[in-house]
Write an enzyme that holds these catalytic residues in place. Structure first.
Site, PDB file in Angstrom:
ATOM      1  CB  VAL A 299      -0.959   0.123   1.319  1.00  0.00           C
ATOM      2  CG1 VAL A 299      -1.668   1.246   1.356  1.00  0.00           C
ATOM      3  CG2 VAL A 299      -2.037  -1.118   1.260  1.00  0.00           C
ATOM      4  CB  ILE A 302       0.837   2.383  -4.986  1.00  0.00           C
ATOM      5  CG1 ILE A 302       1.314   1.106  -5.474  1.00  0.00           C
ATOM      6  CG2 ILE A 302       0.188   2.832  -6.303  1.00  0.00           C
ATOM      7  CD1 ILE A 302       0.498  -0.032  -5.884  1.00  0.00           C
ATOM      8  CG  ASP A 346      -1.561  37.375 -36.714  1.00  0.00           C
ATOM      9  OD1 ASP A 346      -0.384  37.038 -37.591  1.00  0.00           O
ATOM     10  OD2 ASP A 346      -2.604  36.890 -36.922  1.00  0.00           O
ATOM     11  CG  ASP A 649      -5.908  37.344 -37.920  1.00  0.00           C
ATOM     12  OD1 ASP A 649      -5.485  36.862 -39.038  1.00  0.00           O
ATOM     13  OD2 ASP A 649      -5.896  38.349 -37.650  1.00  0.00           O
ATOM     14  CD  GLU A 718       3.119   6.378   3.094  1.00  0.00           C
ATOM     15  OE1 GLU A 718       2.555   5.293   2.678  1.00  0.00           O
ATOM     16  OE2 GLU A 718       2.612   7.314   3.013  1.00  0.00           O
ATOM     17  CG  ASP A 755       0.439  11.381   0.979  1.00  0.00           C
ATOM     18  OD1 ASP A 755       0.766  12.467   0.719  1.00  0.00           O
ATOM     19  OD2 ASP A 755       0.751  10.273   0.510  1.00  0.00           O
TER      20      ASP A 755
HETATM   21  P1  ATP Z   1      -1.235  40.973 -39.215  1.00  0.00           P
HETATM   22  O1  ATP Z   1      -0.832  39.778 -39.996  1.00  0.00           O
HETATM   23  O2  ATP Z   1      -0.174  41.528 -38.366  1.00  0.00           O
HETATM   24  O3  ATP Z   1      -2.774  40.815 -38.613  1.00  0.00           O
HETATM   25  P2  ATP Z   1      -2.161  42.822 -41.223  1.00  0.00           P
HETATM   26  O4  ATP Z   1      -3.781  42.901 -40.885  1.00  0.00           O
HETATM   27  O5  ATP Z   1      -1.753  43.960 -41.762  1.00  0.00           O
HETATM   28  O6  ATP Z   1      -1.245  42.159 -40.183  1.00  0.00           O
HETATM   29  P3  ATP Z   1      -2.943  41.617 -43.588  1.00  0.00           P
HETATM   30  O7  ATP Z   1      -4.207  41.624 -43.108  1.00  0.00           O
HETATM   31  O8  ATP Z   1      -2.347  40.280 -44.340  1.00  0.00           O
HETATM   32  O9  ATP Z   1      -2.014  41.696 -42.218  1.00  0.00           O
HETATM   33  O10 ATP Z   1      -2.764  42.747 -44.252  1.00  0.00           O
HETATM   34  C1  ATP Z   1      -1.733  43.157 -45.176  1.00  0.00           C
HETATM   35  C2  ATP Z   1      -1.811  44.353 -46.008  1.00  0.00           C
HETATM   36  O11 ATP Z   1      -3.006  44.361 -46.788  1.00  0.00           O
HETATM   37  C3  ATP Z   1      -1.950  45.563 -45.032  1.00  0.00           C
HETATM   38  O12 ATP Z   1      -0.764  46.101 -44.583  1.00  0.00           O
HETATM   39  C4  ATP Z   1      -2.805  46.341 -45.780  1.00  0.00           C
HETATM   40  O13 ATP Z   1      -1.973  47.264 -46.673  1.00  0.00           O
HETATM   41  C5  ATP Z   1      -3.497  45.294 -46.916  1.00  0.00           C
HETATM   42  N1  ATP Z   1      -5.069  45.318 -46.340  1.00  0.00           N
HETATM   43  C6  ATP Z   1      -5.311  44.939 -45.171  1.00  0.00           C
HETATM   44  N2  ATP Z   1      -6.728  45.014 -44.930  1.00  0.00           N
HETATM   45  C7  ATP Z   1      -7.127  45.244 -46.174  1.00  0.00           C
HETATM   46  C8  ATP Z   1      -8.483  45.310 -47.010  1.00  0.00           C
HETATM   47  N3  ATP Z   1      -9.446  45.205 -46.209  1.00  0.00           N
HETATM   48  N4  ATP Z   1      -8.594  45.696 -48.128  1.00  0.00           N
HETATM   49  C9  ATP Z   1      -7.439  45.872 -48.996  1.00  0.00           C
HETATM   50  N5  ATP Z   1      -6.054  45.952 -48.389  1.00  0.00           N
HETATM   51  C10 ATP Z   1      -5.832  45.403 -47.008  1.00  0.00           C
END
Ligand code: ATP
Length: 916
Positions: A299, A302, A346, A649, A718, A755
């Site tokens: 006992v 373990i 990001d 994202d 023990e 324990d």
């Molecule tokens: P992270 O990756 O850090 O989130 P981020 O949002 O800047 O950065 P992306 O979303 O890939 O990265 O955007 C890259 C680039 O694309 C931006 O710097 C911008 O110039 C352009 N961009 C972002 N959003 C749009 C949009 N809705 N329409 C057109 N161009 C965009």
């Protein structure tokens, strides 16, 4: 019967009695729910409670105990029938009954723990509920996916899951991946046209199926099947639900427990051999003389509380992390989080606030400063020359038209809807007096090509009375590269003369501004209707660029500092411009040098894996990267044996999140697909939540380690006290030589009460103050590394020796066997209770405030008092073989056992000894 895909969109709407502008009404929702049920798959039935209860009997300790019961019964039977020793027979019988009671208590504890763990995990699962956007009572609203009913109109966009079977009634560049049903990994384009003939599922281009991923564009569909009545429901029984995965620690501990069981069997065998040698013959009597000791030893050896404590600690960890807004998807990740050595994040929204405002722009002729922050569309626009803003500039038109965001005033507050970059441009338009509504009077949008982080662009195709035009907005470097011409001082010039633009972009970026450019292209009707995205977004004319401020989150700087102290590297991986990324990284303390190296996506593209391997350590900023680059960076870091946590994202980030040791998704802005592939979801999208989750992960590991240290030390104490007794005892005073140092029931009491209960409480401990000052642990390191074994063996043996000496001392003082065993028992109990305060420190008892963990104090008090009570209550005296002691002896057994802990810890502190 005509199928939904064979009907026109109007017919489907009519059939399901839905108005496409209203959606379902509340009454219809209720009716349809009654008719078709809820949108849930008939999940695997929950394990019934009785099965969970019986699981408690499968623990290794219980198997050993059941063996002990059998041996005790045999021993009792032998004593009654062959030895006529009523006293021994009774004792053995009590022993069997008491062990049985303890087995039941143990199974009950396991049962309640399992139930509460299940409850906590279910609660966590509920927090992860998916949502869908539906049109009801004329309003688009977000509802939990399970509340979707047949007839609902659902809206999806890139990154969403299709949450029911739908017939598409609107689609814009809509592409979905339905590989779970068809095996086809590529995205399939969807439209709304009726299909007349009978068609296979894979070819039904106007249908969407539950569980598919939207990989591009957007669409609206009318729900035609939910829950089990979907195509996914049909095959759901074939898809196994993923079970709670055991964490590596759980597996390690299972192995450790089974090795210890083998050791235990060896020790039992050894005692029996010793018994036979001592008696000089192989007989039932000789075995019976050591049987009690061997049962006690079995006992004692373990660490039975281990598996339960482990699952409690991990569940507490997951719940605590959730309270800090980090939703951990498996217990496994709680553990891995603690060993994270690289966090790559990001930028936009995680390190920055994602509250964007245009502060500057250049429309090809003039530069402007834009006043006013936030979403209120008020603020002067001041030109560097004396000119006023040109409302007809292609830049402003593009910025406002290629835009799905809106800002609505509610009770005097302007609320943003949509993508933050687009919100900023929308607000700029309003400040200048250009609104989308006014532009739509002359420009009819006929196609929308949504933004993807691979292209870094978004476009719309408009029809005007002059013809067709494509407006594009996106990353300036990408737009310039795809441009043939530029608008410079009001004139169209060759794109080779882009120096002016580049200088402005560079200026903006150095001020940590996010840059976005606008371009256009005149196209034919044929191109407008049929050309692909790639064909359209070239030969552009760039007409202007905006600088957008997105301030860093104020709390991130402190988090980065803490992580750096914890020797965890923070890396920014962003789609944004290199200069912007560098300026923000410097601001947040991610890099200490204003000119720190930035690796761009285009450079990664050129590099071989080996070249990338050589630069990943020491690089903290990656800019203009695409999701594929993220995967390559992770792999190379992992080759350096780093444990990488990575945020993402977008829908394309899902593979990178899967490749990372800890994939992190954004709870608010993240897509459903990334949330699904993540191990940790940041419910508040904040970087600081990652830091807190890592701290929690480290704390949990430390608590498990503390627990192991304590549990194993007490087991060694023990076993060693019993072995000393077995090898060294001769008859002293009233105590016969074969008397075990502790009775089997005393050992059981110690193991299961005095324990275990404080051990459980170690799971609730807070972190040591320097937990974020140490470097990340090596994942391959054993939980018993760093001299833990020697600490356990030395302290355990010293404690065991003290217990044995207490036993001898009592015998010498004229105690009875029961009294001597009771002295040994209490010496052991209090030795452990003092030791538990030492075990909760990775250093010594002097380094931690003993009053921090209230659970532990309560548990120690309970264990101490109840252990004394069992020596004073007659019932327990009979059953456990305990005896009442003089007050002075009680005081001695409470305080003297503190000596080894304090002396050994004192020596350790003074001489910096590591081995104990
Ligand atoms: P992270 O990756 O850090 O989130 P981020 O949002 O800047 O950065 P992306 O979303 O890939 O990265 O955007 C890259 C680039 O694309 C931006 O710097 C911008 O110039 C352009 N961009 C972002 N959003 C749009 C949009 N809705 N329409 C057109 N161009 C965009």
């Amino acid at each position: 019967m005509t199928k939904f895909y064979q009907l026109t969109t109007d017919d489907v709407l009519d059939k399901l009695l839905v108005d496409s502008n209203v959606g379902l009404t509340n009454e219809q929702v209720q009716e349809n729910r009654k008719l078709y049920g809820t949108n849930e798959l008939n999940e695997k039935k929950d394990t019934p409670a009785w099965k969970i209860f019986l699981k408690g009997f499968q623990e290794p300790i219980v198997i050993v105990l059941l063996g002990a019961i059998l041996l005790s019964l045999l021993s009792s039977f032998y004593a009654f029938n062959f030895q006529n020793n009523v006293k021994h027979g009774k004792e053995a019988l009590y022993e069997a009954i008491a062990i049985l009671i303890l087995v039941i208590i143990n199974a009950s504890i396991v049962f309640f723990q399992e139930m509460s763990t299940k409850k906590s995990l279910d609660a966590l699962k509920e927090m992860d509920d998916r949502t869908t956007v539906v049109l009801r009572n004329e309003e688009w609203q977000t509802i939990p996916t399970k509340d979707i009913v047949v007839g609902d109109l659902i809206k999806v966009k890139m990154g969403d899951f299709v949450e029911a079977d739908v017939r598409w009634i609107k689609s814009s560049e809509l592409q979905v991946i339905e590989s779970h049903l068809t095996g086809e990994a590529d995205a399939i384009s969807k439209d709304t046209a009726a299909i007349s003939k009978d068609t296979q599922l894979a070819d039904r281009s106007n249908m969407g199926y539950s569980g598919s991923t939207v990989s591009n564009g957007q669409g609206v569909g009318i729900v035609v099947g939910i829950g089990d009545n979907t195509e996914l429901g049909n095959i759901a029984s074939m898809l196994q639900n993923t079970d709670k995965k055991a964490s590596p620690l759980q597996t390690t501990i299972k192995k450790l427990t089974s090795s210890l069981m083998k050791v235990s069997a060896g020790i039992v065998l050894l005692t029996i051999i010793v018994g036979i040698i001592k008696a000089g013959e192989l007989s039932v009597a000789s075995i019976s003389s050591v049987l009690s000791t061997s049962i006690s030893l079995a006992v004692a050896s373990i660490p039975d509380a281990m598996p339960i404590v482990l699952s409690i600690v991990l569940t507490i960890g997951a719940t605590k992390t959730a309270l800090n807004n980090g939703l951990v998807k498996s217990l496994n990740s709680v553990e891995t989080l603690g060993s994270t050595s690289y966090i790559s994040s990001d930028k936009t929204g995680t390190l920055t606030q994602n509250q964007m405002t245009v502060t500057n722009f250049y429309d090809g002729t003039n530069s402007y400063d834009v006043k006013g922050r936030g979403y209120t569309p008020e603020g002067d626009i001041i030109s560097d020359s004396s000119s006023v803003v040109n409302l007809d500039s292609a830049f402003l038109i593009g910025a406002v038209l290629v835009n799905e965001a809106s800002v609505k005033e509610e009770d005097g507050v302007f609320k943003p809807f949509g993508n933050p970059t687009e919100i900023a441009l929308n607000v700029l338009g309003q400040k200048a007096g250009v609104t989308k509504e006014s532009l739509l009077l002359k420009n009819k949008i006929i196609r929308t090509l949504p933004f993807t982080s691979d292209r870094k662009m978004m476009s719309v195709v408009v029809e005007t009375d002059k013809g067709y035009r494509l407006y594009t907005k996106g990353a300036p470097d990408v737009l310039l590269q795809n441009s043939q011409q530029l608008l410079l001082d009001g004139k169209l010039v060759e794109s080779s003369r882009s120096q002016n633009f580049e200088k402005i972009i560079d200026d903006y970026a150095k001020q940590a501004l996010r840059t976005i450019a606008v371009a256009y292209r005149d196209i034919t009707k044929h191109q407008a209707q049929t050309s692909s995205v790639e064909e359209l977004e070239q030969n552009l004319t760039t007409v202007g660029v905006a600088g957008i401020i997105d301030p860093p989150r104020p709390e991130v700087k402190a988090s980065v500092k803490t992580l750096n102290e914890a020797k965890i590297e923070v890396v920014m991986i962003t789609g944004d411009h290199a200069q912007t990324a560098r300026a923000i990284a410097y601001d947040l303390g991610i890099v200490k040098d204003k000119n720190a190296r930035v690796i761009e996506g285009s450079e990664i593209e050129e590099m071989t894996d080996d070249q990338l391997f050589n630069v990943v350590i020491g690089t903290n900023i990656y800019a203009r990267v695409t999701p594929e680059h993220k995967q390559r960076i992770i792999r190379q870091l992992q080759k350096h044996k780093q444990i990488v946590a990575m945020t993402g994202d977008g829908v394309n980030d899902a593979p990178a999140l899967k490749a990372a040791d800890i994939g992190i998704a954004m709870g608010i802005t993240g897509t459903e697909v990334t949330k699904d592939s993540a191990d940790l979801i940041l419910l508040d999208d904040k970087f600081t939540t990652i830091e807190k989750s890592v701290r929690n992960g480290r704390m949990i590991y430390a608590n498990i380690k503390n627990f192991m240290r304590h549990e194993l030390t007490t087991n060694v104490a023990e076993v060693s006290s019993l072995l000393f007794g077995l090898f060294l005892t001769q008859t002293i005073g009233q105590v016969p030589g074969e008397t075990a140092t502790l009775s089997a029931l005393m050992v059981l009491w110690v193991n299961m009460i005095s324990d275990s209960i404080p051990s459980f409480a170690l799971g609730y401990d807070v972190a040591e103050s320097d937990i974020m000052k140490e470097k990340p642990r090596d994942v391959n390191e054993s939980i018993l590394a760093n001299n833990t074994w020697s600490r356990v063996l030395i302290r355990g043996t010293v404690m065991g020796m003290m217990v044995y000496l207490a036993f001898i001392w009592a015998a010498r003082m004229g105690a009875t066997s029961n009294q001597a065993q009771t002295v040994a028992f209490l010496t052991l109990v209090f030795g452990q209770l003092w030791h538990v305060f030492d075990a909760r420190s990775s250093k010594t008892i002097f380094r931690r405030n003993p009053f921090e963990n209230k659970h532990l104090l309560a548990a120690v008090l309970f264990a101490g008092v109840s252990s004394i009570l069992v020596t004073t209550i007659p019932f327990f005296n009979t059953v456990m073989g305990t005896a009442q002691l003089p007050i002075i002896v009680y005081l001695m057994v409470i305080f003297i056992p503190a000596l080894p802990t304090f002396v050994l810890s004192g020596i350790k502190e003074i001489f910096k000894i590591k081995i104990w």
